[in-house]
Design an enzyme around this catalytic site. Structure first.
Site, PDB file in Angstrom:
ATOM      1  N   LYS A 163       2.280 -11.742  -0.419  1.00 12.17           N
ATOM      2  CA  LYS A 163       1.989 -11.072  -1.666  1.00 12.17           C
ATOM      3  C   LYS A 163       2.108  -9.589  -1.429  1.00 12.17           C
ATOM      4  O   LYS A 163       1.163  -8.916  -1.069  1.00 12.17           O
ATOM      5  CB  LYS A 163       0.568 -11.381  -2.133  1.00 12.17           C
ATOM      6  CG  LYS A 163       0.482 -11.590  -3.639  1.00 12.17           C
ATOM      7  CD  LYS A 163      -0.951 -11.738  -4.045  1.00 12.17           C
ATOM      8  CE  LYS A 163      -1.048 -12.715  -5.205  1.00 12.17           C
ATOM      9  NZ  LYS A 163      -2.398 -12.793  -5.728  1.00 12.17           N
ATOM     10  N   ASP A 221      -3.647 -13.223   3.075  1.00 16.21           N
ATOM     11  CA  ASP A 221      -2.772 -12.372   2.257  1.00 16.21           C
ATOM     12  C   ASP A 221      -2.262 -11.175   3.035  1.00 16.21           C
ATOM     13  O   ASP A 221      -2.793 -10.855   4.077  1.00 16.21           O
ATOM     14  CB  ASP A 221      -3.625 -11.695   1.198  1.00 16.21           C
ATOM     15  CG  ASP A 221      -3.841 -12.495  -0.040  1.00 16.21           C
ATOM     16  OD1 ASP A 221      -4.511 -11.948  -0.890  1.00 16.21           O
ATOM     17  OD2 ASP A 221      -3.353 -13.626  -0.162  1.00 16.21           O
ATOM     18  N   MET A 251      -3.749  -1.194  -8.119  1.00 19.27           N
ATOM     19  CA  MET A 251      -2.359  -1.598  -8.420  1.00 19.27           C
ATOM     20  C   MET A 251      -1.702  -0.698  -9.457  1.00 19.27           C
ATOM     21  O   MET A 251      -0.936  -1.164 -10.292  1.00 19.27           O
ATOM     22  CB  MET A 251      -2.340  -3.051  -8.959  1.00 19.27           C
ATOM     23  CG  MET A 251      -2.933  -4.063  -8.017  1.00 19.27           C
ATOM     24  SD  MET A 251      -3.060  -5.701  -8.765  1.00 19.27           S
ATOM     25  CE  MET A 251      -4.469  -5.497  -9.831  1.00 19.27           C
TER      26      MET A 251
HETATM   27  N1  SAH Z   1      -9.229  -7.797  -3.980  1.00 21.66           N
HETATM   28  C1  SAH Z   1      -8.790  -6.488  -3.597  1.00 21.66           C
HETATM   29  C2  SAH Z   1      -7.824  -5.895  -4.584  1.00 21.66           C
HETATM   30  C3  SAH Z   1      -6.529  -6.636  -4.714  1.00 21.66           C
HETATM   31  S1  SAH Z   1      -5.438  -5.904  -5.872  1.00 21.66           S
HETATM   32  C4  SAH Z   1     -10.007  -5.588  -3.386  1.00 21.66           C
HETATM   33  O1  SAH Z   1     -11.121  -5.980  -3.734  1.00 21.66           O
HETATM   34  O2  SAH Z   1      -9.847  -4.493  -2.860  1.00 21.66           O
HETATM   35  C5  SAH Z   1      -4.405  -4.976  -4.824  1.00 21.66           C
HETATM   36  C6  SAH Z   1      -4.654  -3.493  -4.987  1.00 21.66           C
HETATM   37  O3  SAH Z   1      -5.854  -3.148  -4.331  1.00 21.66           O
HETATM   38  C7  SAH Z   1      -3.621  -2.598  -4.378  1.00 21.66           C
HETATM   39  O4  SAH Z   1      -2.506  -2.426  -5.232  1.00 21.66           O
HETATM   40  C8  SAH Z   1      -4.386  -1.313  -4.221  1.00 21.66           C
HETATM   41  O5  SAH Z   1      -4.494  -0.628  -5.435  1.00 21.66           O
HETATM   42  C9  SAH Z   1      -5.767  -1.833  -3.876  1.00 21.66           C
HETATM   43  N2  SAH Z   1      -6.019  -1.838  -2.435  1.00 21.66           N
HETATM   44  C10 SAH Z   1      -6.374  -2.873  -1.664  1.00 21.66           C
HETATM   45  N3  SAH Z   1      -6.607  -2.487  -0.392  1.00 21.66           N
HETATM   46  C11 SAH Z   1      -6.374  -1.170  -0.372  1.00 21.66           C
HETATM   47  C12 SAH Z   1      -6.447  -0.175   0.634  1.00 21.66           C
HETATM   48  N4  SAH Z   1      -6.796  -0.468   1.891  1.00 21.66           N
HETATM   49  N5  SAH Z   1      -6.173   1.108   0.292  1.00 21.66           N
HETATM   50  C13 SAH Z   1      -5.814   1.428  -0.960  1.00 21.66           C
HETATM   51  N6  SAH Z   1      -5.720   0.536  -1.942  1.00 21.66           N
HETATM   52  C14 SAH Z   1      -6.000  -0.740  -1.657  1.00 21.66           C
END
Ligand code: SAH
Length: 507
Positions: free
Chosen positions: A58, A36, A173
């Site tokens: 995505k 992703d 998100m």
């Molecule tokens: N599975 C992922 C989340 C996916 S949803 C997890 O466990 O982290 C996607 C959202 O995750 C983004 O919109 C943001 O809000 C958050 N996100 C993922 N990686 C991030 C990062 N490095 N810094 C800030 N927000 C992050």
């Protein structure tokens, strides 16, 4: 047929070190890697050279491949008997649709395993100096999707309950809906003074953090044009950042530095800079490749025993010579006889790693250093396996002193054009602080990548760090402003002097 399997792997929040040991093992061994946009693409460097790599995108809902297609792809490939590392940012089961993919696999009768990951909602705040629980503030926390339209009537989020019933709230998100999220929380009784943090690209060198309150944060986000991926952290724990902020305080945090070494050697240097918090753009301006003909090197190896000295001038020289020995069914015993000299610690280490002993490493790591320490070479036979195009000082001076010198090509350097446009764009946006040069040829090759007017712009906007006097001279000739040059010509010393440079208040 081999039994296929899909591994739903949490790639972690971004920092390469935050993938699990199990996750990394699987990246190294699987046939196919499907990833992703939130999974750090540099993890792919650990994949098998023959692994098939598939990007399924995505970005803010703009799916490169729709979820259904991803599911189909996984099922199809696993049925071919492939092992698949399905890499997802953070944890696969935290807002990652990992559950859906797993269900699909079960339905299709395919084997799967889950490898949990460090979710961004824990790691992002931690790198921003915010522990999501703390005994003095709260004993509860929740992860909430901010993706859902908070104004819709049939919302699955019970705003009245979470607003006051839970201490720390971490929204994923949610940037787009931030005004409604904060309004909802206040409407349902959370104090407008509650501190809020926004953490963008958490755990990455380009991490950014903004602090406000439920009342003010939406306006801050709008003014600062905060975009995904960003986490919203609501709760008193945010105040701890004042004391616990550590990552953003690293000496090179927020600095963008171009590393111009050839790809194979860049990573050690890049890692050091990243360890200190820098954001590194790897821009290899030279890459090494095999010589057009191996004849000269083969001949030299066959008669290695006749030489008095074998002088290595680079790690690459050592690497290509060894590779050639292996490829032709020979080994280092062929090199018995001559005493070995290496210019530079790293070159000496590369030689010694093979079990051969280096008897001479000059104090000054360049040709002049050897000349000063090698002693009487009159009538001696000297072999120098090195790059096709290199400085002539060493062979010429040795010959002047009566040595019989054979210079043979062990490898060539070539100039890869890729990435130049991206670098130019970053420079134009004022996003590059420094370019590092580790040899004269990295300077001239770097300069050679750009058109004249582009190079002028780069030189005007980006200062240079150089590994030593010869490199500095070349950089000055091109017009670069030199920010630093270490006393010792090593990557460690260069890293140190870059750190010292940026520690100055004026830098
Ligand atoms: N599975 C992922 C989340 C996916 S949803 C997890 O466990 O982290 C996607 C959202 O995750 C983004 O919109 C943001 O809000 C958050 N996100 C993922 N990686 C991030 C990062 N490095 N810094 C800030 N927000 C992050």
């Amino acid at each position: 047929m081999k039994q296929g399997k899909v591994y739903l792997i949490g790639a972690g929040p971004g920092d390469l070190g935050l993938i699990t040991v199990r996750g990394m093992e699987l990246i190294k061994t699987c046939d196919i890697i499907v990833y992703d946009y939130l999974a750090n693409p540099r993890l792919l460097e650990s994949a098998r050279p023959d692994a098939e790599i598939i990007y399924v995108g995505k970005k803010g809902g703009d799916h490169t491949l729709p979820q259904e297609e991803i599911n189909k792809l996984l099922v199809k490939r696993v049925k071919e008997g492939k092992t698949i590392a399905r890499l997802k940012g953070g944890d696969p089961y935290v807002f990652g649709r990992g559950g859906e993919e797993a269900e699909e696999l079960i339905e299709a009768g395919a084997a799967f395993e889950v490898v949990p990951g460090v979710t961004s909602g824990v790691a992002g705040p931690a790198y921003a100096g915010i522990p999501i629980t703390h005994r003095s503030c709260t004993s509860t926390m929740a992860f909430i999707t901010g993706h859902e339209d908070p104004t819709k009537d049939d919302t699955a989020i019970q705003w009245d309950k979470i607003a006051t019933g839970i201490g720390t709230l971490v929204f994923y998100m949610g940037v787009k809906n931030l005004p409604d999220i904060t309004k909802n929380l206040m409407k349902h009784g959370r104090s407008p003074k509650t501190p809020v943090a926004l953490v963008r690209w958490g755990t990455m060198p380009n991490q950014q953090t903004w602090i406000g309150t439920l009342e003010t944060i939406a306006a801050i986000a709008e003014r600062e044009k905060v975009a995904p991926p960003t986490l919203i952290v609501v709760g008193e724990v945010v105040n701890l950042r004042g004391k616990l902020n550590w990552f953003e305080k690293k000496p090179l945090f927020g600095r963008r530095i171009i590393v111009t070494r050839a790809r194979a050697q860049a990573s050690g240097f890049s890692q050091k800079l990243e360890e200190l918090g820098a954001s590194v753009i790897e821009f290899p301006t030279i890459e090494t490749t095999a010589p057009e003909s191996w004849d000269a090197l083969d001949k030299a190896i066959s008669s290695a025993g006749n030489y008095d000295w074998l002088i290595f001038t680079s790690v690459n020289g050592v690497g290509y010579l060894l590779q050639r020995l292996r490829e032709t069914g020979r080994d280092i015993r062929e090199l018995a006889g001559p005493k070995i000299c290496a210019i530079g610690k790293k070159t000496a280490e590369a030689v010694e790693a093979t079990g051969m002993r280096v008897v001479l490493v000059p104090d000054e790591f360049r040709a002049e250093g050897i000349l000063a320490t090698i002693g009487d070479v009159k009538g001696k036979k000297v072999l120098i396996p090195r790059a096709e195009e290199a400085r002539e000082v060493l062979p010429e001076e040795l010959a002047k002193r009566g040595a019989q010198v054979d210079v043979v090509t062990a490898y060539r350097t070539v100039r890869p054009q890729a990435k130049k446009d991206a670098v130019m764009e970053a420079v134009r946006d004022g996003k590059v602080d420094m370019v590092t040069f580790t040899s004269s040829s990295t300077v001239s090759n770097f300069a050679g990548m750009f058109a004249d007017d582009e190079l002028k712009e780069v030189i005007a906007k980006v200062k240079a760090a150089s590994i030593g006097p010869v490199t500095t001279e070349t950089a000055k000739k091109f017009g670069f402003t030199l920010a630093c040059e270490p006393a010792e010509y090593t990557i460690e010393a260069l890293t140190q002097s870059i750190t010292e440079h940026f520690a100055k208040p004026s830098a």
